[in-house]
Design an enzyme around this catalytic site. Structure first.
Site, mmCIF file in Angstrom:
data_model
loop_
_atom_site.group_PDB
_atom_site.id
_atom_site.type_symbol
_atom_site.label_atom_id
_atom_site.label_comp_id
_atom_site.label_asym_id
_atom_site.label_seq_id
_atom_site.Cartn_x
_atom_site.Cartn_y
_atom_site.Cartn_z
ATOM 1 N N ASP A 22 -8.720 -5.184 6.526
ATOM 2 C CA ASP A 22 -8.421 -5.976 5.323
ATOM 3 C C ASP A 22 -7.048 -6.637 5.381
ATOM 4 O OD1 ASP A 22 -6.730 -3.805 5.042
ATOM 5 O OD2 ASP A 22 -7.568 -3.124 3.134
ATOM 6 N N HIS A 68 -3.925 4.994 10.020
ATOM 7 C CA HIS A 68 -5.275 4.427 10.120
ATOM 8 C C HIS A 68 -5.179 2.911 10.229
ATOM 9 C CE1 HIS A 68 -6.050 8.398 8.361
ATOM 10 N NE2 HIS A 68 -7.219 8.300 8.970
ATOM 11 N N HIS A 113 -0.656 11.432 15.745
ATOM 12 C CA HIS A 113 -1.319 10.739 14.641
ATOM 13 C C HIS A 113 -0.331 9.754 14.026
ATOM 14 C CE1 HIS A 113 -3.678 10.121 10.972
ATOM 15 N NE2 HIS A 113 -2.565 10.343 10.305
ATOM 16 N N ARG A 153 -4.933 -4.271 9.398
ATOM 17 C CA ARG A 153 -3.783 -3.635 8.732
ATOM 18 C C ARG A 153 -3.638 -2.241 9.317
ATOM 19 N NH1 ARG A 153 -3.608 -0.287 4.019
ATOM 20 N NH2 ARG A 153 -5.771 -0.871 3.612
ATOM 21 N N CYS A 158 -1.955 0.842 9.064
ATOM 22 C CA CYS A 158 -1.251 1.541 7.990
ATOM 23 C C CYS A 158 -0.659 2.815 8.610
ATOM 24 C CB CYS A 158 -2.248 1.860 6.881
ATOM 25 S SG CYS A 158 -1.534 2.592 5.424
ATOM 26 N N CYS A 211 0.823 -1.215 0.000
ATOM 27 C CA CYS A 211 0.000 0.000 0.000
ATOM 28 C C CYS A 211 0.855 1.263 0.000
ATOM 29 C CB CYS A 211 -0.967 0.009 1.174
ATOM 30 S SG CYS A 211 -0.179 0.263 2.782
#
Length: 136
Positions: free
Chosen positions: A114, A110, A107, A122, A124, A70
């Site tokens: 999946d 996310h 932060h 996941r 990410c 990704c």
């Protein structure tokens, strides 16, 4: 930033700006996102612990990292339950689950449901929100 959770580490914007690089500040304190496939830890697979670049909190073990293709570092679980705070994110016309460092509120990225492993998750994560401690 999430105002309902009490974080252990709180700093003013000026203090964060002194501590972080400008790009880290954008990601960690303003929920920015680095461009895909550009992060230092995207294709990094050494043994060790990934920690929050803002406060040093241990977030992910390298054994939970996988290549999700990704463009960002991906993990299938946090190092310890409750270390990462999940918050509903309705920005950019999407509904997602934002992940924050539970210690300082930085932060991270996310989490999606999946993932290819048993956890189905996941995480990410932006490389800019992480530092890495080599396994000695």
């Amino acid at each position: 930033m999430n105002q309902e959770h009490q974080f252990n580490i709180t700093k003013t914007d000026e203090e964060w700006k002194e501590l972080l690089t400008p790009n880290q500040y954008i990601v960690l304190r303003q929920a920015g996102t680095e461009r895909p496939f550009t992060g230092e830890y995207n294709m990094h697979f050494e043994n060790g612990i990934y920690v929050c670049a803002g406060c040093g909190e241990e977030l992910f073990d390298s054994t939970s990292k996988f290549d999700s293709h990704c463009g960002w570092p991906s993990f299938d679980q946090e190092i310890e339950s409750g270390i990462i705070l999940e918050v509903r994110d309705e920005s950019h016309g999407m509904i997602r689950t934002e992940i924050l460092c539970g210690n300082c509120g930085g932060h991270l990225g996310h989490v999606f449901d999946d993932g290819p492993t048993e956890t189905g998750l996941r995480y990410c994560v932006n490389s800019l929100s992480l530092d890495f401690k080599n396994e000695k």
